[in-house]
Design a protein around this motif. Sequence first.
Motif, short mmCIF file in Angstrom:
data_model
loop_
_atom_site.label_atom_id
_atom_site.label_comp_id
_atom_site.label_asym_id
_atom_site.label_seq_id
_atom_site.Cartn_x
_atom_site.Cartn_y
_atom_site.Cartn_z
N ALA A 38 0.83 -1.21 0.00
CA ALA A 38 0.00 0.00 0.00
C ALA A 38 0.86 1.26 0.00
CB ALA A 38 -0.93 0.00 1.21
N VAL A 39 1.99 1.20 0.70
CA VAL A 39 2.91 2.35 0.74
C VAL A 39 3.47 2.60 -0.66
CG1 VAL A 39 4.98 3.35 1.79
CG2 VAL A 39 3.51 1.83 3.13
N THR A 40 3.91 1.54 -1.32
CA THR A 40 4.51 1.73 -2.65
C THR A 40 3.50 2.29 -3.65
OG1 THR A 40 4.10 -0.57 -3.28
CG2 THR A 40 6.24 -0.05 -2.31
N GLU A 41 2.27 1.80 -3.61
CA GLU A 41 1.25 2.32 -4.51
C GLU A 41 0.94 3.79 -4.23
OE1 GLU A 41 -0.26 1.35 -7.40
OE2 GLU A 41 1.37 -0.10 -7.21
N TYR A 42 0.83 4.11 -2.96
CA TYR A 42 0.58 5.50 -2.58
C TYR A 42 1.72 6.40 -3.08
CZ TYR A 42 -0.01 9.69 0.25
OH TYR A 42 -0.14 10.98 0.66
N CYS A 43 2.95 5.96 -2.84
CA CYS A 43 4.12 6.76 -3.25
C CYS A 43 4.17 6.93 -4.77
CB CYS A 43 5.40 6.11 -2.75
SG CYS A 43 5.59 6.18 -0.96
N ARG A 44 3.88 5.85 -5.49
CA ARG A 44 3.91 5.91 -6.95
C ARG A 44 2.93 6.97 -7.47
NH1 ARG A 44 5.39 1.42 -9.33
NH2 ARG A 44 4.20 0.11 -7.89
N LYS A 45 1.78 7.06 -6.85
CA LYS A 45 0.73 7.96 -7.33
C LYS A 45 0.83 9.38 -6.76
CE LYS A 45 -2.57 4.24 -7.97
NZ LYS A 45 -3.77 3.58 -7.45
N ASN A 46 1.41 9.54 -5.58
CA ASN A 46 1.33 10.83 -4.88
C ASN A 46 2.66 11.49 -4.54
OD1 ASN A 46 -1.67 10.88 -4.39
ND2 ASN A 46 -1.15 8.94 -3.43
N GLU A 47 3.77 10.84 -4.83
CA GLU A 47 5.06 11.42 -4.43
C GLU A 47 6.02 11.51 -5.62
OE1 GLU A 47 6.63 9.46 -0.95
OE2 GLU A 47 4.80 9.81 0.20
N PRO A 48 5.82 12.50 -6.48
CA PRO A 48 6.69 12.63 -7.65
C PRO A 48 8.15 12.95 -7.28
CG PRO A 48 5.28 14.55 -7.44
CD PRO A 48 4.80 13.55 -6.43
N PHE A 49 8.38 13.39 -6.07
CA PHE A 49 9.74 13.69 -5.59
C PHE A 49 10.48 12.42 -5.19
CE2 PHE A 49 6.57 14.10 -2.28
CZ PHE A 49 7.03 13.23 -1.31
N LEU A 50 9.79 11.29 -5.14
CA LEU A 50 10.40 10.00 -4.81
C LEU A 50 10.83 9.35 -6.12
CD1 LEU A 50 11.21 7.77 -2.90
CD2 LEU A 50 8.81 7.12 -2.71
N LEU A 51 12.14 9.32 -6.35
CA LEU A 51 12.68 8.89 -7.64
C LEU A 51 12.88 7.39 -7.75
CD1 LEU A 51 15.40 11.68 -7.83
CD2 LEU A 51 13.09 11.72 -8.81
N HIS A 52 13.13 6.74 -6.63
CA HIS A 52 13.41 5.29 -6.64
C HIS A 52 12.97 4.73 -5.29
CE1 HIS A 52 15.97 1.83 -8.06
NE2 HIS A 52 15.84 1.52 -6.77
N TYR A 53 12.23 3.65 -5.32
CA TYR A 53 11.70 3.06 -4.08
C TYR A 53 11.63 1.56 -4.31
CZ TYR A 53 8.82 3.52 0.20
OH TYR A 53 8.32 3.49 1.49
N GLU A 54 12.64 0.85 -3.85
CA GLU A 54 12.75 -0.56 -4.19
C GLU A 54 13.25 -1.37 -3.02
OE1 GLU A 54 12.28 -3.83 -6.34
OE2 GLU A 54 11.99 -1.90 -7.30
N GLY A 55 12.70 -2.56 -2.87
CA GLY A 55 13.16 -3.50 -1.86
C GLY A 55 13.65 -4.76 -2.52
N GLY A 56 14.56 -5.46 -1.84
CA GLY A 56 15.05 -6.72 -2.37
C GLY A 56 15.59 -7.59 -1.25
N LEU A 57 15.53 -8.89 -1.47
CA LEU A 57 16.08 -9.82 -0.50
C LEU A 57 17.59 -9.93 -0.71
CD1 LEU A 57 13.36 -12.61 -0.55
CD2 LEU A 57 13.75 -10.87 1.21
N VAL A 58 18.32 -9.85 0.37
CA VAL A 58 19.79 -9.90 0.30
C VAL A 58 20.20 -11.33 -0.04
CG1 VAL A 58 21.91 -9.59 1.62
CG2 VAL A 58 20.02 -7.97 1.90
N ASP A 59 20.90 -11.49 -1.16
CA ASP A 59 21.23 -12.84 -1.62
C ASP A 59 22.33 -13.53 -0.81
OD1 ASP A 59 23.33 -11.37 -2.59
OD2 ASP A 59 23.06 -11.92 -4.68
N SER A 60 23.04 -12.79 0.03
CA SER A 60 24.07 -13.42 0.87
C SER A 60 23.48 -13.98 2.16
CB SER A 60 25.18 -12.42 1.18
OG SER A 60 24.67 -11.32 1.91
N ASP A 61 22.18 -13.81 2.37
CA ASP A 61 21.50 -14.36 3.54
C ASP A 61 20.83 -15.68 3.12
OD1 ASP A 61 19.88 -15.07 5.66
OD2 ASP A 61 18.78 -13.19 5.73
N PRO A 62 21.41 -16.82 3.50
CA PRO A 62 20.87 -18.10 3.05
C PRO A 62 19.46 -18.39 3.56
CG PRO A 62 22.59 -18.46 4.70
CD PRO A 62 22.56 -16.99 4.38
N GLN A 63 19.06 -17.74 4.66
CA GLN A 63 17.71 -17.95 5.20
C GLN A 63 16.69 -17.05 4.54
OE1 GLN A 63 18.44 -17.24 9.35
NE2 GLN A 63 18.93 -19.38 9.74
N GLY A 64 17.13 -16.05 3.80
CA GLY A 64 16.21 -15.14 3.11
C GLY A 64 15.42 -14.26 4.05
#
Length: 161
Positions: A79-105
């Motif tokens: 919900a945060v990402t959708e809100y930001c995409r639609k309402n925060e043009p000053f937010l240039l990049h907003y991304e999450g990812g799982l760290v691949d060096s963590d074997p447990q994820g």
Amino acid sequence: MKVMTRHSNGRKSTTMIGALSYFAVGALFTHMFHSMKNNAFTTNSIESTRHPGNAWSLAVKMTFKEKSDLNYILEEWKAVTEYCRKNEPFLLHYEGGLVDSDPQGLTLHMLERYTSKDDYAQRHKSGEEFLKFRPKLKALQDQGKVAVEGYSYQEIGYGFV
């Protein structure tokens, strides 16, 4: 423009196709020379629209104890990402990812890039969905279910996006 060509039977003639071929090869070499001279092979084609050095970035690492808590936060973050995409043009990049060096994820890395630190502090942090989301993450922190650490930086204008 006409070019003299020699046929397999030894006869010479002029052709327009031959002339155009020489012209095209010359234009290609001229373009390549100017591109190398202007360093166009190593710069991003979008560079003219970017103002390097102005963006402010935040990198956050969240290490969860349980997969269920990680999945809960990821679901709530939608919900945060959708809100930001639609309402925060000053937010240039907003991304999450799982760290691949963590074997447990269980480690999530977030990268946020804003037009300025003020846009993050004054506008993003007061956004409707952020204000709903942050207490949920804070509760997990307070319960010892997630460790949150991070750093921020002001771009210096080298590189490209």
